[in-house]
Design an enzyme around this catalytic site. Structure first.
Site, mmCIF file in Angstrom:
data_model
loop_
_atom_site.group_PDB
_atom_site.id
_atom_site.type_symbol
_atom_site.label_atom_id
_atom_site.label_comp_id
_atom_site.label_asym_id
_atom_site.label_seq_id
_atom_site.Cartn_x
_atom_site.Cartn_y
_atom_site.Cartn_z
ATOM 1 N N ASP A 1 0.909 -1.381 -0.004
ATOM 2 C CA ASP A 1 0.103 -0.011 -0.144
ATOM 3 C C ASP A 1 0.929 1.175 -0.102
ATOM 4 O O ASP A 1 2.260 1.362 0.140
ATOM 5 C CB ASP A 1 -1.035 -0.187 1.227
ATOM 6 C CG ASP A 1 -2.046 0.800 1.369
ATOM 7 O OD1 ASP A 1 -2.276 1.541 0.186
ATOM 8 O OD2 ASP A 1 -2.860 0.710 2.189
ATOM 9 N N GLU B 1 2.644 5.128 -3.973
ATOM 10 C CA GLU B 1 2.554 6.050 -4.865
ATOM 11 C C GLU B 1 3.985 6.970 -4.969
ATOM 12 O O GLU B 1 4.463 7.340 -6.202
ATOM 13 C CB GLU B 1 1.571 7.249 -4.592
ATOM 14 C CG GLU B 1 0.015 6.437 -4.834
ATOM 15 C CD GLU B 1 -0.320 5.671 -3.642
ATOM 16 O OE1 GLU B 1 0.234 5.730 -2.499
ATOM 17 O OE2 GLU B 1 -1.100 4.599 -3.800
ATOM 18 N N ASP C 1 -8.955 4.016 -2.031
ATOM 19 C CA ASP C 1 -9.816 4.212 -1.100
ATOM 20 C C ASP C 1 -11.199 4.642 -1.499
ATOM 21 O O ASP C 1 -11.532 5.896 -1.142
ATOM 22 C CB ASP C 1 -9.162 5.154 0.138
ATOM 23 C CG ASP C 1 -8.025 4.492 0.980
ATOM 24 O OD1 ASP C 1 -8.081 3.330 0.516
ATOM 25 O OD2 ASP C 1 -7.122 5.095 1.408
#
Ligand SMILES: *[C@@H]1O[C@H](CO)[C@@H](O)[C@H](O)[C@H]1NC(C)=O
Length: 980
Positions: A535, A538, A614
């Site tokens: 997760d 980015e 999300d």
């Protein structure tokens, strides 16, 4: 995931939440859409839009200032090289831009434009920067497969009056026509132009220049002082831009094309909207800049967590594609011009790097997905559990909690394969540790889960806690494997653990080190059935600009973060993927990895699965999910899902139920919930919801053979796993924009999930005149156009298109692993003419033995005239197929269901008992013909709107063998009536 609010009263347990509160003061609670740039807040986007506006104003009499220097043109071994000269107003010296056109054997073409001064390092950096001077040219190292370069050395060259024509590709059916001045390239197929580069003259390579001095008081800035080209500040962070302005832009036109698709990830329609304002259009370009976007809005061109700069243009009779191979921040404007036909015109701009465009000339969706996959790789064949159901929440708080959830699934007869642990399992957000209070004996937990062949996925993120007594961070620092700041010192920022450093997975040494961390004797408590979720890659940095890293940070090789931002997540995923495959699972075998990523780029499909990040427990997010996943399939990364139930907030029971009924059609099927959300495991919903959800999940499990077969196809030729109407029916113009229904692989299953509150019927679009049957009651739907389908809460709108054969496994089990030895069912869905065809791919679902031929691959054909069902081997290696038959020989087909039997058989005689069907089996393997005593059950149609069904039971057909079954109708005398 992100924190929206932290309240100690939530169900995750006071202790964990308290730890979280102590650990770090959340800046995320304040993150808003305003924290992400619009085009006008991004210097290079603003400049290039202004450039386009100027060029497109008729009064400007714009002529693109780029020209191919003809005496530099050279064609050699499938590559055309030349110099492009850029004329700069008020400057005698022209800027030299090396042009490289690479022709591939499969017909793909690559056009690369660099800047000579930069390739030579002949520029001066601003400030004290240690950044590289070249334009970034390593995106291909990550995005493309290692042996992508299969050159077409038969290109035919012709040069006449400033036009260079290159014929290439299979049968020389494609042409590239390079106009020397002003430079542009037209790509033709079958004598028509399909793609034009620099059609509108918006090409713009911002060449290197020294920063002009500050103007004196009262004087204008020099035109060379490009707006936003030097230091640029946003949200309190200043980007120092050591190389100044360096964007690359190009316009790409698709003449005659009304629809363009792709460039995920955006929460938008599958068919891309226009972006220059007006009715139903966006004002902003589509943005590609991987970002941790908190509570993202739907119907927006705003950037999300991952980026694939691949676009497909489609019209009746033709599909073409482009890949803009650039990993820097990128914006894409789309406009459509309607004359007699519609032309779609796009404008691409990236902040830095080479200009690097790939063109795929089709003509079918299939040909471009294949050509694109031959470059960037096809979907990795996942371990089979990975396509079953995943149960996740932030967080299962302890071993007891895990055990309890596991038991309750069994108690309620709901299958699941994987339980997930979010960040709270760690010891204070130190990855590679377990919380010693709540996860005392993880090894035992893994074993316990393994008893039902289930798996555990642990989260591991790229931020490494900057703390004392943590060997992982000590090694990261001492080995210098972390991302550096602009000064070349270790970069420090904030994420879940508070102060953190980031693994630089662009560094080969960092990958080697990362691999060592996952060894079973190092990451204590993990086992063979432990897999990983990446997760926040980015990367998410809570206190960074736009919640990510400063662009002037430095990576391995001194490349700026700016240059490779969109690749970052994928390199980390790659490291984790390699680490999982490097674990010693015994027997000298390698176990397939499973890695879930949030950030991605072109090529990440080779490494695992993605999800859409999300989302929210709202109907509009449920609705947004399917178009997003269809778009992932178009862009070559089909192993995709959206959080079932919605991450933030609490879904109503109706929404939760509808989400499961929709989620079972996501290639990656996982439920997930935020730490503040109430518990919502399916057994908590209560009746009738729990039963409806159970039925939905069981349908997913029953269809796992079909899903696995669809994954296999994607892994071979890039066909999406779930397919939009236009891919399956490329000539159905009415259906090109449809993105709320999907076909599952080659099965002919057509689903249109209910995504609205209180909705109890949907309109399903039928693209052709074939018969479609309701999956549940065999009601017939026929005739091109919209058909109303009644869908009360317990019903999933699901049709079967005539002409297909669907493989299933019908015995409910606790997990997919426990279905390993189960027999199959074949559902023959007869076409109007009485025929059907389908496929089955099967292997051990965990090792790489399939690469040595250890698999079963069958084609089933039912010929309605001959009344014969044949199983044919698609395995090309006869010896390997025979060897695997020894392993999988016991697998059987237990049942054949023939829907629409009357399309092939004289069922009136069957119905009135005047005849019966008899099946005769011929095994081709050994030429044996045997009479066969399967029992047949015939159910007549209830009325003319429904189909009849013939079921052959106890068939005991061997799945790995060649055989033909003939259905014969014989007189009624010799049979007991109830057998029919
Ligand atoms: C992962 O990265 C390595 C470079 O370290 C590269 O050679 C390899 O091809 C990548 N793997 C995949 C599956 O993309």
């Amino acid at each position: 995931m992100r924190v929206s609010a932290l309240s100690p009263s939530n169900s995750a347990g006071g202790l964990t939440v308290l730890l979280l509160l102590l650990d770090f003061i959340t800046p995320a609670a304040t993150v808003k859409h305003e924290n992400f740039k619009t085009c006008s807040q991004s210097g290079f986007c603003r400049r290039n839009r202004a450039f386009a506006d100027h060029a497109l104003t008729p009064e400007s009499n714009w002529v693109s200032p780029y020209e191919v220097k003809e005496n530099t043109v050279l064609l050699q071994n499938g590559i055309l090289t030349a110099e492009i000269l850029k004329t700069v107003p008020g400057q005698a010296e022209k800027v030299v831009l090396p042009l490289n056109i690479n022709f591939q054997k499969n017909g793909a073409v690559r056009v690369t434009i660099d800047e000579l001064k930069r390739t030579k390092g002949d520029i001066v950096l601003r400030g004290e920067s240690k950044a590289r001077k070249e334009r970034y040219n390593e995106a291909e190292r990550w995005a493309l497969i290692p042996d992508w370069d299969v050159r077409d050395d038969k290109v035919v060259y012709d040069n006449q009056k400033g036009q260079i024509t290159l014929a290439f590709g299979p049968d020389l059916k494609y042409k590239a026509v390079v106009t020397v001045y002003p430079f542009n390239i037209k790509f033709e197929r079958d004598g028509e132009t399909h793609v034009v580069l620099n059609d509108r003259g918006l090409m713009n390579v911002e060449h290197w220049r020294a920063q002009p001095p500050e103007p004196e008081e009262g004087k204008e800035k020099s035109p060379e002082d490009l707006d936003g080209g030097w230091d640029e500040t946003f949200g309190g962070n200043t980007d120092t831009k050591p190389r100044g302005p360096e964007a690359v832009g190009m316009d790409i036109s698709f003449p005659g094309y009304d629809h363009v698709f792709g460039i995920p990830s955006h929460a938008t329609s599958l068919s891309l909207k226009t972006t220059r304002g007006g009715e139903g259009a966006y004002e902003e370009p589509y943005r590609l800049y991987n970002a941790d976007v908190f509570e993202y809005i739907v119907d927006s061109p705003m950037t999300l967590y991952g980026s694939i700069p691949f676009m497909q243009a489609h019209r009746k009779g033709s599909s073409v594609g482009v890949l803009w191979l650039n990993a820097a921040e990128t914006w894409v404007d789309v406009v459509k011009e309607k004359k007699t036909k519609t032309d779609t015109k796009t404008h691409w701009v990236s902040e830095s790097g080479q200009l690097d465009v790939w063109v795929f000339l089709g003509p079918t969706p299939q040909t471009i997905y294949k050509a694109y996959g031959e470059l960037t790789g096809f979907t990795k064949m996942p371990p089979s559990f990975a396509i079953a159901y995943h149960q996740c929440r932030w967080n299962y708080v302890s071993e007891e909690d895990v055990k309890d959830v596991d038991k309750k699934f069994d108690k309620h007869d709901i299958p699941y394969d994987v339980i997930w642990l979010d960040i709270e399992y760690t010891d204070g957000k130190r990855y590679f540790t377990f919380d010693p209070l709540t996860f005392k004996n993880p090894e035992k937990m893994m074993k316990n889960i393994d008893q039902t062949e289930r798996k555990v996925v642990l989260i591991i993120d790229p931020h490494i806690k900057n703390t004392e007594n943590y060997p992982v961070v000590d090694e990261l620092k001492s080995k210098e494997l972390a991302v550096k700041d602009k000064a070349g010192d270790i970069y420090e920022g904030w994420c879940w653990p508070g102060s953190s450093h980031w693994v630089d997975a662009f560094n080969p040494a960092a990958i080697e080190w990362w691999k060592s961390l996952f060894k079973f004797d190092r990451f204590k408590g993990t086992a063979k059935n432990t897999y990983i979720w990446n997760d926040m890659n980015e990367p998410s940095v809570f206190n960074g600009p736009e919640t990510t890293m400063p662009k002037d940070n430095l990576h391995f090789g001194n490349w700026e973060h700016r240059d490779l931002h969109n690749l970052n997540g994928m390199t980390f995923m790659n490291a984790t993927h390699q680490a999982l495959e490097a674990r010693d699972v015994g027997k000298g075998k390698t176990q397939r990895s499973f890695v879930l990523t949030r950030a991605f780029f072109a090529g990440a499909q080779r490494l695992g699965a993605m999800w859409t990040g999300d989302n929210e427990a709202k109907w509009e997010h449920l609705q947004a999910a399917l178009p997003m996943l269809l778009s992932q399939g178009i862009a070559g990364f089909p192993f995709s899902g959206a959080d079932v139930g919605g991450f933030f907030g609490n879904p109503s029971k109706e929404l939760l139920t509808r989400w499961y009924q929709s989620g079972i059609w996501y290639p990656f099927f996982r439920a997930h919930a935020h730490i503040d959300a109430k518990r919502r495991e399916p057994y908590l919903a209560g009746e009738p919801y729990t039963s409806i959800i159970r039925d939905a999940i069981r349908l997913r499990y029953a269809l796992l053979p079909a899903w696995y077969t669809a994954f296999h196809r994607a892994s071979k030729d890039g066909m999406p796993i779930i397919r939009p109407n236009f891919v399956v029916h490329p000539d159905d113009e009415e259906g090109f924009g449809i993105d709320d229904q999907a076909y599952i692989g080659d099965t002919g299953l057509l689903v249109k999930p209910v995504v609205g509150e209180g909705v109890d019927k949907v309109d399903i679009h039928l693209a052709d005149d074939e018969i479609y049957y309701d999956y549940w009651n065999h009601k017939i739907y026929q005739g091109k156009g919209k058909k109303e389908y009644s869908a009360p809460l317990e019903k999933i709108p699901l049709l079967m298109r005539g002409g297909h054969i669907i493989p299933r496994r019908d015995r409910p089990r606790r997990s997919s692993g426990l279905m390993k030895h189960d027999p199959f069912t074949l559902v023959l869905v007869l076409s109007q003419k009485g025929h059907a065809m389908g496929f089955l791919y099967h292997d051990d679902g965990e090792s790489f033995d399939y690469k040595q031929g250890a698999f079963i691959h069958r084609q089933f054909m039912y010929n309605g005239n001959l009344k014969a069902l044949t199983s044919r081997d698609l395995h090309k290696d006869r010896a390997a197929a025979a060897a695997y038959r020894k392993v999988a020989g016991a697998l059987q087909i237990e049942k054949i269901v023939i829907v629409g039997a009357s399309n092939s058989l004289d069922t009136s005689a069957l119905a009135n008992g005047k005849s019966k069907a008899k099946a005769i089996l011929v095994e081709d393997d050994n030429g044996k013909v045997k009479e066969w005593h399967a029992s047949l059950a015939y159910t007549a149609a209830v009325d003319k709107d429904h189909a009849d069904v013939l079921v052959i039971k106890n068939t005991k057909l061997r799945i790995a063998h060649d055989w033909t079954v003939y259905l014969e109708q014989v007189g009624a005398e010799d049979k007991p009536k109830d057998e029919l």
